[in-house]
Each structure stands twice: as C-alpha cells, then as structure tokens.
Design a protein around this motif. Structure first.
Motif, mmCIF file in Angstrom:
data_model
loop_
_atom_site.group_PDB
_atom_site.id
_atom_site.type_symbol
_atom_site.label_atom_id
_atom_site.label_comp_id
_atom_site.label_asym_id
_atom_site.label_seq_id
_atom_site.Cartn_x
_atom_site.Cartn_y
_atom_site.Cartn_z
ATOM 1 N N GLY A 190 19.413 -18.464 -33.230
ATOM 2 C CA GLY A 190 19.299 -18.314 -34.674
ATOM 3 C C GLY A 190 20.124 -19.339 -35.425
ATOM 4 N N HIS A 194 18.611 -22.482 -37.677
ATOM 5 C CA HIS A 194 19.037 -22.617 -39.077
ATOM 6 C C HIS A 194 19.527 -24.027 -39.382
ATOM 7 N N THR A 340 12.162 -15.773 -30.846
ATOM 8 C CA THR A 340 12.593 -16.610 -31.975
ATOM 9 C C THR A 340 14.085 -16.531 -32.246
ATOM 10 N N PRO A 343 17.291 -13.807 -36.563
ATOM 11 C CA PRO A 343 17.163 -14.428 -37.887
ATOM 12 C C PRO A 343 18.495 -14.401 -38.626
ATOM 13 N N ASP A 345 20.231 -14.224 -42.127
ATOM 14 C CA ASP A 345 20.029 -13.896 -43.530
ATOM 15 C C ASP A 345 21.338 -14.058 -44.297
ATOM 16 N N GLU A 353 17.839 -17.830 -48.461
ATOM 17 C CA GLU A 353 17.727 -17.076 -47.218
ATOM 18 C C GLU A 353 16.962 -17.896 -46.209
ATOM 19 N N ASP A 354 17.434 -17.930 -44.986
ATOM 20 C CA ASP A 354 16.759 -18.690 -43.935
ATOM 21 C C ASP A 354 15.713 -17.817 -43.268
ATOM 22 N N VAL A 355 14.476 -18.273 -43.283
ATOM 23 C CA VAL A 355 13.384 -17.530 -42.686
ATOM 24 C C VAL A 355 12.847 -18.335 -41.521
ATOM 25 N N PRO A 356 12.804 -17.753 -40.310
ATOM 26 C CA PRO A 356 12.304 -18.517 -39.151
ATOM 27 C C PRO A 356 10.897 -19.038 -39.377
ATOM 28 N N SER A 357 10.660 -20.258 -38.924
ATOM 29 C CA SER A 357 9.327 -20.850 -39.061
ATOM 30 C C SER A 357 8.377 -20.212 -38.079
#
Length: 357
Positions: A190, A194, A340, A343, A345, A353-357
């Motif tokens: 994660g 990021h 993944t 995540p 946040d 906010e970081d959202v996984p691609s």
C-alpha cells in the motif's frame, strides 16, 4: 502442459518454441541463465528467462533455473547482483532483482499448478521479499540496492520500485494461495503504490529512459485512465514506427525487450491493437535460430549491442502469451486477480485520499 502461444501473422507456435530453445541453449549446467553464452547472470533476467522457457513448453529447464535460485540464495534472502561462471562479480544486491523471483514463482504455479513447487519455493520468496523490504523508507519508496556491507543505496528508482510493486503483488498471491498470511507485506505494498502514484519527487529523475515512462503501468501501480494518459504523454518520444521503441529518448536505437514490455503494458490497459502492432514491429530483431538481437541503431542500420540476449527472447514469448491469452499464466502482467495491498486513506503527506488504481 498448456498449449504454446502464437500470435497469427506475427509468431506461430513453432517460432515461439524455437525462441524458448534459444534461451535454453545458453543455460548453464548449474541451471543459471546468463544474458548470453559466456555472459553474466543476474537474478531478474534469470527469472525472466525461466518464465519464457516455461511458456515455450520447456518446464524442466525452467525448474532447473528456479532450483538455481533456491540453492544460491544467501542467508539474508538476497542474491549477488552479478555472477559469471559461478563466481560472484558484484556482491551487492539490487532490490528489484531480489524481488522478481516472486513473479517467476507465481507465474510457474499458475502455469503448471504444481503445488509441490509452490511449497518448495515459498521460503525463497518469503526471505527475498523480507530482505527487499529492509530497504523501504517511511514514505514507501525502496532503495534500489543494498551494498555488500548491508547499507541501502540512498536512492530510489521509479522503474525498479514499479517492478517491485508487481513482485509484491505476486508474493502476496503466493502467500494467500499457501495460507501464509503476510499483513506486513500488504502494508508495504500500500505504501509503495501510494508513493508511485503520488510522489514522483521520491525517485531519482531518469526521464530519458523509456522504462521510467511505462513501468508504473507495467508494474500495476498506474492503470485505467491515468495509465492511458501516461502512455499518451510520451508516445512520440519513444515509439519509432515500424521498428519498436527507444531505450532512451536521445539516441537513435530501438530495443526489443523494452518494446515487448510496452506491449505488455498496453495489453494491461486494453490497448491490444497497438500492442500487437509493436510486437510485429520488433520482429526485425529475430535471428533465424529464434533468438533475438538486443537492439538496432536505425540511424546507421546496425545491431547494437552485438549480442542476442536471453531476456529479450523471454520478453517476446511473454508478450505473445499475453496477447494470445494462451497459458493459464497469460494474465500475470495484467495483474489478473492479484492482491492490491492495504489501501492508504487520509495519508498525512497528501491532501487527497489515495485510491488504488
């Protein structure tokens, strides 16, 4: 054993087998696969070659290559950066090189369904990933090397960290498959994802290299619309119509392995037509025996360097498998069903906010 891939109008199955055999022809008695006969061995390209041989149906040869990894791994989980004829030439460890066996092992498990192989190689992957993560910084990037004295290099590379991102996802897939949960790896993945998406300043600038352009896509950190935008931004800088892609943007040469990695990146984005066109374009590097020349200087029509590399041949085979959807492992670079990570946040270093691609 699954069928051998073919891409109609580009490569048939017999040609793919010949390419696999060209890799095996360079394999040493120990199982090591050097860049070319008499060349040096590094863990990353060794693994890529094992993957290529397995897809071409040479499973025994591939498993000899993995056994070499198992028997030469050092107590700290690493491998030397460079070995020639069984002698260590560089005792340092490249973190990307040491992470990549996770990709190869998971690829082989998908390809063969061999549970005994998965169990046998699990300690190798576990120890290698734990070693790599000793070089991860608080923000998430991972130093590119650890010296012989155990000190991290103090420099992180975008392409290397992008590849490690993929390796971590494969390592987690293997862990989940075997019921060995690794929550610390999920956190590390994660953090790495990021920093790859949000912090270009974390990495030493290498913008002249095509690998820094497409590797965030290939490694799975950047996909979807963001990935398509990234590829579009520098397409004209690197792609040479009818020949492949440049290794660097300031010299007139194209290279086969980078072209095939871009093929895999485009396939991961769903851009299959351009991916197929590029695989076809780089076939001018093919030798009659099925091997591939590393590159071509189009300004003067000369091969450069004057060698046919095992890892270039392997990249061709893997690209053909991805495009043809042939073996059970064909989606490993599309990251089909790969974990993944955790995540992130409300990361303090970012307003968004970081959202996984």
């Amino acid at each position: 054993m699954p069928d051998v891939p073919e891409v109609p109008g580009v490569l048939d199955a017999a040609e793919v087998v010949a390419t696999g055999r060209s890799i095996a022809a360079a394999q040493e008695e120990s199982g090591a696969v050097p860049w070319f006969s008499g060349g040096h061995v590094d863990p990353w390209d060794h693994v890529e070659s094992a993957m290529g041989m397995a897809v071409a149906g040479l499973v025994t040869e591939a498993e000899r290559a993995y056994e070499w990894l198992r028997t030469t791994q050092r107590p700290d989980g690493s491998w030397p950066l460079q070995v020639r004829d069984g002698r260590v030439e560089d005792e340092g460890a490249d973190t990307n090189f040491c992470a990549y066996p996770a990709v190869g092992v998971w690829h082989h498990v998908l390809l063969t369904g061999d549970e005994a192989f998965a169990e046998r190689m699990w300690p190798v992957v576990r120890d290698a990933i734990d070693f790599v993560l000793t070089a991860q910084r608080e923000r998430g990037e991972i130093d590119w090397a650890v010296g012989a004295t155990g000190e991290p290099a103090g420099e992180a590379l975008l392409s290397g960290c992008s590849s490690i991102h993929h390796s971590l996802r494969c390592a987690l897939a293997l862990a989940e498959h075997l019921g060995r949960q690794q929550p610390s790896w999920e956190v590390a993945l994660g953090r790495l994802g990021h920093v790859l998406r949000r912090h270009p300043e974390a990495f030493t600038p290498k913008g002249r290299y095509s690998m820094d352009w497409y590797y965030p896509v290939l490694g799975g950190a950047v996909r979807g619309a963001d990935g398509a935008r990234r590829i579009a931004e520098r397409w004209a800088d690197f792609v040479v119509d009818g020949l492949g892609i440049r290794c660097v943007d300031d010299h007139p040469w194209v290279t086969g392995a980078e072209t095939c990695e871009l093929v895999l990146s485009l396939d991961a984005l769903g851009d299959r037509d351009r991916a197929r066109e590029l695989l076809a374009a780089m076939q001018h590097l093919r030798d009659p025996d099925g091997s591939y020349w590393t590159g071509y200087v189009y300004a003067d029509g000369k091969r450069w360097p004057e060698e046919r590399t095992t890892w270039t041949a392997a990249a061709v085979v893997l690209a053909a498998d991805a495009l043809s959807r042939t073996t059970p492992a064909n989606g490993i670079f599309r990251a089909d069903a790969l974990p993944t990570g955790l995540p992130l946040d409300n990361v303090p270093c970012c307003e968004l906010e970081d959202v996984p691609s």
